[in-house]
Design a protein around this motif. Structure first.
Motif, short mmCIF file in Angstrom:
data_model
loop_
_atom_site.label_atom_id
_atom_site.label_comp_id
_atom_site.label_asym_id
_atom_site.label_seq_id
_atom_site.Cartn_x
_atom_site.Cartn_y
_atom_site.Cartn_z
N THR A 212 1.08 -7.00 5.42
CA THR A 212 0.48 -7.01 4.12
C THR A 212 0.11 -8.27 3.59
OG1 THR A 212 2.76 -7.46 3.21
CG2 THR A 212 2.29 -5.09 3.92
N THR A 271 -8.27 -1.08 3.46
CA THR A 271 -7.41 -1.22 2.15
C THR A 271 -8.18 -1.87 0.94
OG1 THR A 271 -6.60 -3.45 2.60
CG2 THR A 271 -5.32 -1.78 3.51
N ASN A 281 -1.03 -2.70 0.92
CA ASN A 281 -0.16 -2.42 2.07
C ASN A 281 -1.24 -1.58 3.04
OD1 ASN A 281 1.64 -1.48 3.92
ND2 ASN A 281 3.38 -1.54 2.62
N ASP A 296 9.69 -4.18 3.47
CA ASP A 296 8.70 -4.41 3.01
C ASP A 296 8.92 -5.92 2.24
OD1 ASP A 296 6.35 -4.66 1.80
OD2 ASP A 296 6.33 -2.72 0.69
#
Length: 572
Positions: A212, A271, A281, A296
């Protein structure tokens, strides 16, 4: 599975070999040089089997089992990494799996035996007793520990029963001794094995690790953060199905290094980022199945998604597209470099001039073939980039070497003239091949043993005046010259004109080599002199090598007619 090599010693095994070949897309028959016409030829059986084994290529050898065992015995070390190796009788009357029990050798034995209408000679105790290899789970699953697995199977063979915890549909029809109260358990779980000796743990590859944000780091650092995240959640590294990142990072070599370290595919998703914000993400964009986010960590830049079942990596986002430009060599399969064969086997799409694409076979049934006319080079190159930029694995086929009057230059020209970020992100590689000049020279001896040049006499892409200028300079410089595209119906005069220029600088006794279709069926080779050479001796499929002032000939030995032609590496 990597297509197997079907290895034979003589013509008596060829019919059986072809029946086995029909079972496996991309499989090739390897024959002993001088004894049998095959897809690939080899000079010495032991060395060839060892090379195949070392590459991890499954081997189906149509000869005595003892021969195969003695050949590969020096390489045997790790049962967990050996490829399938089988011995098959030349007449197809016996199929004996020898090595690769954990790589599906017994499954191959059953497939081949069914095609040959004989029973397979399987000797593995667990396989015979239970009807399956418990230690060889299907694709998408991984055995936690081989040593523990061996102990577990030994206990089952000694009379213990087992229970199954988790989803293991491939074991539904296995003849395992089962009991709900059994001490032993087969556990299918993404959770890390805790070392218990009464369990056989199989990990479904049901976890995706997503990178991420835009965090950087080396491949080792990224892989370390992924392993740390898995460990924090109690998940096995073997449960990892794929490493996922934003497509904006597609060309980052650290990601490829991390995926290789983790031994998982690298996938990408498009993304959306806010103004001034890093990409989000990629899990949300890439996963189309139910999943649970277990981890996460924004600081580490790692998110973990756990699915209820094993995940097919091909369903997660898309791969980085790949375009590989290869040379087939002069036409004979044994003169194609292994890297070119590997690229062909792994390709989803194959492009090239129709004649060359046919020479590239055998191909897989599910591969897309895009054959075109020989004059459509730029269109073909652009089409290749379009396919690769969509995530496909594309091979561009040339004859000879792709960088010698062939497609590598056209591919790079297409890239140079494009303002397309998708094309720039394609993983481009060029695999060399044996050029027509090199193949002809090798058969003739060593006419290119000193300084030489390669010239195309075709004026389709450059003016004849430039060709004349280069011919004069090369002839005056006393370079050996290899002529490509020497003559055609559309320009029958050009070779004579070229020879006239060369004769201004070279003696009539200068050695000349003519190689027609060298490396292909019906190929011919002969040597002559510049004074004797006539354009009628040559056609478009002839390679013409004109020697320098030092090129000479020496009689061939061992009863062979003709001469070896060579150019010394020195001047007097």
């Amino acid at each position: 599975m990597t297509p197997p090599a079907i290895v034979i010693l003589g013509a008596g095994a060829l019919a059986t070999a072809r029946r086995v070949q029909a079972l496996y897309a991309g499989a090739q028959v390897h024959g002993l040089q001088g004894r049998v016409e095959a897809d690939v030829t080899y000079a010495e059986l032991g060395a060839h089997l060892c090379e195949l084994y070392a590459r991890g290529t499954p081997i189906v050898a149509l000869c005595a089992a003892g021969i195969v065992i003695r050949c590969v015995a020096p390489l045997l070390s790790n049962k967990g990494t050996e490829p399938p190796v089988l011995a098959v009788a030349e007449d197809g009357s016996a199929v004996v799996p020898l090595l690769g029990g954990l790589a599906g050798v017994n499954l191959m034995a059953r497939e081949i035996a069914a095609a040959l209408a004989v029973p397979p000679s399987i000797t593995t105790s667990g396989e015979l007793r239970f009807g399956t290899c418990v230690l060889n789970p299907p694709e998408g699953y991984a055995l936690a520990d081989l040593a523990q697995g061996k102990r577990f199977v030994s206990d089952l063979l000694a009379g213990e029963s087992t229970r199954i915890e988790g989803e293991a549909p491939w074991l539904d029809n296995a003849q395992l001794p089962r009991s709900n109260s059994a001490r032993l358990a087969i556990r299918v779980t993404p959770r890390a094995w805790d070392g218990r000796t009464d369990e056989l743990v199989i990990h479904p590859r049901s976890v995706v690790a997503a990178l991420t944000g835009s965090g950087s780091g080396s491949g080792a650092q990224i892989a370390g953060r992924v392993r740390e995240a898995l460990n924090t959640q109690g998940l096995a590294t073997l449960s990892l199905a794929a490493l996922l990142a934003s497509s904006e990072r597609m060309t980052d070599p650290a990601l490829a290094e991390a995926a290789a370290s983790l031994n998982v595919p690298l996938r990408f998703a498009q993304t959306r980022a806010g103004d001034g914000e890093p990409p989000g993400n990629p899990l949300h964009a890439a996963l189309r199945i139910p999943y649970e986010t277990l981890h996460d960590d924004a600081d580490a830049g790692i998110a973990l998604a756990l699915a209820p079942l094993a995940i097919d990596p091909a369903s997660v986002g898309r791969a980085r597209g790949r375009l590989t430009v290869i040379g087939l060599g002069p036409g004979s399969a044994d003169l194609m470099v292994p890297a070119a064969r590997t690229a062909l086997d792994q390709a989803t799409d194959i492009l090239g001039y129709d004649t060359y694409v046919k020479m590239a076979g055998p191909l897989h049934a599910d591969q897309r073939v895009h054959g075109t006319d020989n004059r459509e080079e730029m269109q073909r190159a652009r089409h290749a980039f379009e396919l690769a930029s969509a995530g496909r694995s594309v091979v561009m086929v040339s004859s000879g070497d792709p960088g010698v009057f062939a497609m590598a230059a056209a591919v790079l020209e297409a890239l140079d003239g494009a303002e397309n970020a998708g094309w720039a992100a394609v993983e481009l590689s060029i695999v060399p091949g044996v050029s027509a000049a090199m193949a002809t020279a090798a058969q003739a001896g060593a006419p290119l043993g000193h300084d030489f040049c390669m010239l195309s006499l075709s004026d389709n892409l450059k003016p004849w005046t430039i060709i004349e200028t280069r011919l004069r300079h090369a002839a005056e410089a006393d370079l050996v010259m290899a002529f490509y595209n020497p003559i055609s119906r559309a320009r029958p005069w050009q070779l004579d004109k070229a020879l006239d220029i060369v004769r201004e600088y070279r003696a009539a006794a200068t050695k000349v080599v003519l190689g027609r279709d060298v490396g292909r069926p019906g190929g011919t080779l002969r040597s002559t002199t510049l004074g004797e050479l006539r354009s009628s001796d040559v056609d478009m499929r002839t390679m013409v090598i004109v020697g320098s002032s030092t090129t000479r000939g020496v009689a061939r030995g061992d009863g062979q007619s003709g001469e070896w032609v060579y150019t010394p590496r020195w001047y007097e």
